[in-house]
Design a protein around this motif. Sequence first.
Motif, PDB file in Angstrom:
ATOM      1  N   GLU A 254       0.928  -1.158   0.086  1.00 21.55           N
ATOM      2  CA  GLU A 254       0.115  -0.034   0.147  1.00 21.55           C
ATOM      3  C   GLU A 254       0.938   1.078   0.010  1.00 21.55           C
ATOM      4  O   GLU A 254       0.240   2.240   0.006  1.00 21.55           O
ATOM      5  N   GLY A 255       2.327   1.153   0.093  1.00 23.30           N
ATOM      6  CA  GLY A 255       3.114   2.413   0.070  1.00 23.30           C
ATOM      7  C   GLY A 255       3.137   3.008  -1.230  1.00 23.30           C
ATOM      8  O   GLY A 255       2.825   2.259  -2.339  1.00 23.30           O
ATOM      9  N   ARG A 256       3.362   4.282  -1.067  1.00 19.05           N
ATOM     10  CA  ARG A 256       3.306   5.166  -2.147  1.00 19.05           C
ATOM     11  C   ARG A 256       4.613   5.880  -2.319  1.00 19.05           C
ATOM     12  O   ARG A 256       5.156   6.471  -1.383  1.00 19.05           O
ATOM     13  N   VAL A 257       4.889   6.500  -3.358  1.00 16.24           N
ATOM     14  CA  VAL A 257       6.173   7.659  -3.385  1.00 16.24           C
ATOM     15  C   VAL A 257       5.736   8.889  -4.417  1.00 16.24           C
ATOM     16  O   VAL A 257       4.904   8.279  -5.680  1.00 16.24           O
ATOM     17  N   ARG A 258       5.865   9.964  -4.229  1.00 12.15           N
ATOM     18  CA  ARG A 258       5.722  11.033  -5.244  1.00 12.15           C
ATOM     19  C   ARG A 258       6.745  11.824  -5.282  1.00 12.15           C
ATOM     20  O   ARG A 258       7.387  12.235  -4.478  1.00 12.15           O
ATOM     21  N   LYS A 276       8.581  12.582  -1.816  1.00  9.94           N
ATOM     22  CA  LYS A 276       7.897  11.963  -0.477  1.00  9.94           C
ATOM     23  C   LYS A 276       7.064  10.630  -0.415  1.00  9.94           C
ATOM     24  O   LYS A 276       6.750  10.455  -1.599  1.00  9.94           O
ATOM     25  N   GLU A 277       7.209  10.022   0.471  1.00  8.49           N
ATOM     26  CA  GLU A 277       6.796   8.759   0.782  1.00  8.49           C
ATOM     27  C   GLU A 277       5.662   8.898   1.542  1.00  8.49           C
ATOM     28  O   GLU A 277       5.509   9.485   2.615  1.00  8.49           O
ATOM     29  N   TYR A 278       4.714   7.710   1.339  1.00  7.10           N
ATOM     30  CA  TYR A 278       3.599   7.638   2.442  1.00  7.10           C
ATOM     31  C   TYR A 278       2.821   6.458   2.154  1.00  7.10           C
ATOM     32  O   TYR A 278       3.105   5.721   1.314  1.00  7.10           O
ATOM     33  N   GLY A 279       2.176   5.928   3.356  1.00  6.07           N
ATOM     34  CA  GLY A 279       1.375   4.606   3.221  1.00  6.07           C
ATOM     35  C   GLY A 279       2.380   3.382   3.517  1.00  6.07           C
ATOM     36  O   GLY A 279       1.873   2.359   3.511  1.00  6.07           O
ATOM     37  N   GLY A 280       3.704   3.835   4.185  1.00  2.42           N
ATOM     38  CA  GLY A 280       4.552   2.512   4.490  1.00  2.42           C
ATOM     39  C   GLY A 280       4.513   2.389   5.937  1.00  2.42           C
ATOM     40  O   GLY A 280       3.650   2.979   6.745  1.00  2.42           O
ATOM     41  N   GLU A 313      10.051  11.710   8.765  1.00  3.93           N
ATOM     42  CA  GLU A 313       8.767  11.970   9.281  1.00  3.93           C
ATOM     43  C   GLU A 313       8.004  10.514   9.533  1.00  3.93           C
ATOM     44  O   GLU A 313       8.539   9.654   8.851  1.00  3.93           O
ATOM     45  N   ARG A 314       7.189  10.567  10.490  1.00  4.93           N
ATOM     46  CA  ARG A 314       6.410   9.213  10.830  1.00  4.93           C
ATOM     47  C   ARG A 314       5.880   8.495   9.791  1.00  4.93           C
ATOM     48  O   ARG A 314       5.894   7.357   9.749  1.00  4.93           O
ATOM     49  N   ASP A 315       5.106   9.253   8.843  1.00  5.85           N
ATOM     50  CA  ASP A 315       4.372   8.682   7.861  1.00  5.85           C
ATOM     51  C   ASP A 315       5.230   8.549   6.666  1.00  5.85           C
ATOM     52  O   ASP A 315       4.717   8.133   5.615  1.00  5.85           O
ATOM     53  N   GLY A 316       6.448   8.939   6.393  1.00  5.73           N
ATOM     54  CA  GLY A 316       7.339   8.619   5.314  1.00  5.73           C
ATOM     55  C   GLY A 316       8.495   9.772   5.240  1.00  5.73           C
ATOM     56  O   GLY A 316       8.512  10.721   5.723  1.00  5.73           O
ATOM     57  N   LEU A 317       9.401   9.233   4.560  1.00  5.59           N
ATOM     58  CA  LEU A 317      10.521   9.867   4.390  1.00  5.59           C
ATOM     59  C   LEU A 317      10.298  11.317   3.433  1.00  5.59           C
ATOM     60  O   LEU A 317       9.741  11.217   2.443  1.00  5.59           O
ATOM     61  N   ARG A 318      10.958  12.489   3.657  1.00  8.72           N
ATOM     62  CA  ARG A 318      11.086  13.633   3.018  1.00  8.72           C
ATOM     63  C   ARG A 318      12.279  14.013   2.511  1.00  8.72           C
ATOM     64  O   ARG A 318      13.272  13.795   3.227  1.00  8.72           O
ATOM     65  N   CYS A 319      12.379  14.384   1.337  1.00  8.16           N
ATOM     66  CA  CYS A 319      13.651  14.858   0.854  1.00  8.16           C
ATOM     67  C   CYS A 319      13.316  16.404  -0.035  1.00  8.16           C
ATOM     68  O   CYS A 319      12.793  15.951  -1.164  1.00  8.16           O
ATOM     69  N   GLU A 320      13.854  17.129   0.319  1.00  6.03           N
ATOM     70  CA  GLU A 320      13.434  18.497  -0.688  1.00  6.03           C
ATOM     71  C   GLU A 320      15.127  19.180  -0.826  1.00  6.03           C
ATOM     72  O   GLU A 320      15.679  19.298  -0.052  1.00  6.03           O
ATOM     73  N   ALA A 321      15.098  19.634  -1.988  1.00  7.05           N
ATOM     74  CA  ALA A 321      16.214  20.536  -2.624  1.00  7.05           C
ATOM     75  C   ALA A 321      15.820  21.486  -3.333  1.00  7.05           C
ATOM     76  O   ALA A 321      14.934  21.445  -4.270  1.00  7.05           O
ATOM     77  N   ARG A 322      16.746  22.503  -3.529  1.00  4.19           N
ATOM     78  CA  ARG A 322      16.224  23.858  -4.265  1.00  4.19           C
ATOM     79  C   ARG A 322      17.592  24.546  -4.423  1.00  4.19           C
ATOM     80  O   ARG A 322      18.530  24.651  -3.806  1.00  4.19           O
ATOM     81  N   GLY A 323      17.590  25.140  -5.814  1.00  4.73           N
ATOM     82  CA  GLY A 323      18.843  26.024  -6.190  1.00  4.73           C
ATOM     83  C   GLY A 323      18.799  26.590  -7.416  1.00  4.73           C
ATOM     84  O   GLY A 323      17.846  26.460  -8.206  1.00  4.73           O
TER      85      GLY A 323
END
Length: 337
Positions: A254-258, A276-280, A313-323
């Motif tokens: 049921e896990g998802r990645v966006r 962004k990961e969620y549902g895992g 995060e408890r509901d899924g890993l987050r990774c953001e980058a900007r430049g």
Amino acid sequence: MAPYRKDADYLARLLGDHQVNVEIGLAGNNLAELLAASPGVLIGTHEALTPAAIEAVADHLNRQPSWAEMPVVVLLDRASRPDQVRAELSRVWPRARLLFYQRPVTAVELVSGVQSALLVRLRQREVRDHIAREIELRRELNHRVKNILASVTSIFEMTRRGATSVEVLARDFRGRLGALDKVHSAVFHAEDDAVSIAEIAALTFEPYMVGDDERIVAQGPPVTLHREAGTTMALCLHELTTNAIKYGAMSRPEGRVRFTWEVSKTQAPELGIRWKEYGGPTVEEPMRIGYGTRYVRSALTSMFGRPPQISFERDGLRCEARGLFSPLSATSDSHGS
């Protein structure tokens, strides 16, 4: 070079009528200067071949690069001995393409000979450009090979440090090399040594997609990166995907990645990416930072000029980058839409 009567002016007008630019030179101060401009063809009457002129031309010919062989057209007078003149000039000008015409010579014959000589000169310069391009390609190939070998060495060492067995080492190392191979193949087949983020994402996620499965969604505007940035992006996505399969959202059905990206419409556009990961499973910050996280943080910092935000995060890993987008773009005016 035609010092007598109005020969030089006549030749200049004749060739000028056939779109051949002519500079008149003598055996004086301006001959060496004109020769330094690397003329297409040198035309000289028999009487212009003074010792000073012969020496100036010989000096120029000796300084020619390896690709060059300047054509020299010699207009002989009636009293000359062509074989003797040819032998002497071939001796003092060994790096010249000598063409001899006995005067009087028809305008058609002379113009045709000069045009043929100019064509030869054009081909020589095409060879020059080809040689220069080949040298540049060799330098670039050498640079790329060194970079690839350095990347492979780094990947192996960092994979080895985190491996618990030979089997794990082989599996992880093979996967990371596969990611590197995919994006290099994409860049090789792309124009202008560039690759789009959408293509990088598709190549990286393809092995984990089954049918219409939308467990991994990649979305963003058309954005094209240069080779180095594309390689970094592919390796980072591979690491994030591997982590999601082992420990994150992709470890459960049921896990998802966006994965999304955008380019800001500002005076100095910035490229932003978000994973962004969620549902895992419930996520807990690890006690020890592994290779994947270390690589992603280091690579994205180098790529964007500032460190990414990686949060467990408890509901899924987050990774953001900007430049800033311009240093990453394959084209200076490519802003996406």
